[in-house]
Design a protein around this motif. Structure first.
Motif, PDB file in Angstrom:
ATOM      1  N   MET A  85       0.906  -1.351  -0.108  1.00 18.73           N
ATOM      2  CA  MET A  85       0.069  -0.026   0.136  1.00 18.73           C
ATOM      3  C   MET A  85       0.994   1.294   0.204  1.00 18.73           C
ATOM      4  N   THR A  86       0.909   1.774  -0.957  1.00 15.96           N
ATOM      5  CA  THR A  86       1.726   3.093  -1.147  1.00 15.96           C
ATOM      6  C   THR A  86       0.648   4.226  -1.474  1.00 15.96           C
ATOM      7  N   GLY A  87       1.352   5.383  -1.260  1.00 13.96           N
ATOM      8  CA  GLY A  87       0.686   6.621  -1.796  1.00 13.96           C
ATOM      9  C   GLY A  87      -0.341   7.130  -0.659  1.00 13.96           C
ATOM     10  N   LEU A  88      -0.135   6.757   0.656  1.00 14.35           N
ATOM     11  CA  LEU A  88      -0.994   7.196   1.494  1.00 14.35           C
ATOM     12  C   LEU A  88      -0.674   8.448   1.993  1.00 14.35           C
ATOM     13  N   ARG A  89      -1.546   9.400   2.728  1.00 17.15           N
ATOM     14  CA  ARG A  89      -1.378  10.577   3.304  1.00 17.15           C
ATOM     15  C   ARG A  89      -1.270  10.342   4.812  1.00 17.15           C
ATOM     16  N   VAL A  90      -0.175  10.444   5.650  1.00 14.92           N
ATOM     17  CA  VAL A  90      -0.069  10.142   6.967  1.00 14.92           C
ATOM     18  C   VAL A  90       0.505  11.272   7.776  1.00 14.92           C
ATOM     19  N   LEU A  91      -0.134  11.331   8.743  1.00 21.37           N
ATOM     20  CA  LEU A  91       0.006  12.184   9.647  1.00 21.37           C
ATOM     21  C   LEU A  91       0.794  11.608  11.072  1.00 21.37           C
ATOM     22  N   VAL A  92       1.754  12.030  11.558  1.00 20.62           N
ATOM     23  CA  VAL A  92       2.670  11.438  12.589  1.00 20.62           C
ATOM     24  C   VAL A  92       2.748  12.593  13.479  1.00 20.62           C
ATOM     25  N   SER A  93       2.106  12.299  14.655  1.00 22.29           N
ATOM     26  CA  SER A  93       2.118  13.020  15.894  1.00 22.29           C
ATOM     27  C   SER A  93       3.478  12.684  16.446  1.00 22.29           C
ATOM     28  N   GLY A  94       4.226  13.611  17.235  1.00 24.06           N
ATOM     29  CA  GLY A  94       5.637  13.284  17.650  1.00 24.06           C
ATOM     30  C   GLY A  94       6.718  13.167  16.745  1.00 24.06           C
ATOM     31  N   ALA A  95       6.586  13.621  15.592  1.00 23.55           N
ATOM     32  CA  ALA A  95       7.498  13.218  14.367  1.00 23.55           C
ATOM     33  C   ALA A  95       8.752  13.702  14.851  1.00 23.55           C
ATOM     34  N   SER A  96       9.055  15.021  15.625  1.00 25.30           N
ATOM     35  CA  SER A  96      10.403  14.984  16.190  1.00 25.30           C
ATOM     36  C   SER A  96      11.049  14.261  16.866  1.00 25.30           C
ATOM     37  N   GLY A  97      10.524  13.582  17.507  1.00 22.42           N
ATOM     38  CA  GLY A  97      11.099  12.526  18.776  1.00 22.42           C
ATOM     39  C   GLY A  97      12.051  11.447  18.048  1.00 22.42           C
ATOM     40  N   GLN A 115      -6.924  18.691   9.901  1.00 21.08           N
ATOM     41  CA  GLN A 115      -7.488  19.107   8.662  1.00 21.08           C
ATOM     42  C   GLN A 115      -6.515  19.581   7.645  1.00 21.08           C
ATOM     43  N   GLN A 116      -5.455  20.082   7.942  1.00 22.30           N
ATOM     44  CA  GLN A 116      -4.105  20.267   6.963  1.00 22.30           C
ATOM     45  C   GLN A 116      -3.744  19.064   6.399  1.00 22.30           C
ATOM     46  N   ALA A 117      -3.423  18.179   7.019  1.00 22.68           N
ATOM     47  CA  ALA A 117      -3.050  16.775   6.340  1.00 22.68           C
ATOM     48  C   ALA A 117      -3.897  16.169   5.717  1.00 22.68           C
ATOM     49  N   GLU A 118      -5.186  16.016   5.950  1.00 29.00           N
ATOM     50  CA  GLU A 118      -6.130  15.383   5.283  1.00 29.00           C
ATOM     51  C   GLU A 118      -5.691  13.893   5.217  1.00 29.00           C
TER      52      GLU A 118
END
Length: 145
Positions: A1-13, A61-64
């Motif tokens: 499964m490629t091409g997904l829009r993914v929001l990662v919280s805590g991405a800078s950790g 909302q920004q990431a959808e």
């Protein structure tokens, strides 16, 4: 499964940077959520304070996103950061903001149990209970410290 829009919280950790890198390597569009909103490893930065419900909603909302990977956690409390706010309320806010139909992946911890004498483990367990009752398509993973 490629091409997904993914929001990662805590991405800078520590874990977040590795997750972002792997998602990008697999060809996903990644939104790196963090309090400062900085770009991480080529992913678009998104301001995200999980302890603030409005911030969580704006980031989503920004990431959808097609998927949300919720990694935020703290290992020690301070006067400004509590286990309750980061683990429980942060999870509650991310769950409420995640679109129905999106996949939700939640990083918990070994020993997570609402009945634990450890406040860390208890709040991780409380957060898991919220995920399980969310109605979302979810996965909980429990790494060791």
């Amino acid at each position: 499964m490629t091409g997904l829009r993914v929001l990662v919280s805590g991405a800078s950790g520590f874990v977040g940077r590795a997750v972002v890198a792997e998602l990008l390597r697999q060809g996903h569009t990644v939104f790196a959520g963090s309090r400062r909103g900085e770009a991480v490893g080529g992913a678009q930065g998104v301001k995200l304070d999980v302890t603030d419900a409005a911030s969580a909603l704006r980031a989503v909302q920004q990431a959808e996103p097609d998927a949300v990977v919720h990694l935020v956690g703290i290992i020690a409390q301070t006067k400004d950061q509590t286990f309750q706010a980061a683990h429980v309320e942060g999870t509650r806010h991310m769950l409420a903001a995640t679109p129905r139909g999106a996949r939700y992946l939640h990083m918990s911890a070994l020993g997570a149990d609402p009945a634990s004498k450890s406040r860390y483990s208890a709040t991780k367990g409380e957060a898991e209970a919220l995920v399980r009752s969310s109605g979302l398509d979810w996965t909980i993973f429990r790494p060791s410290l």
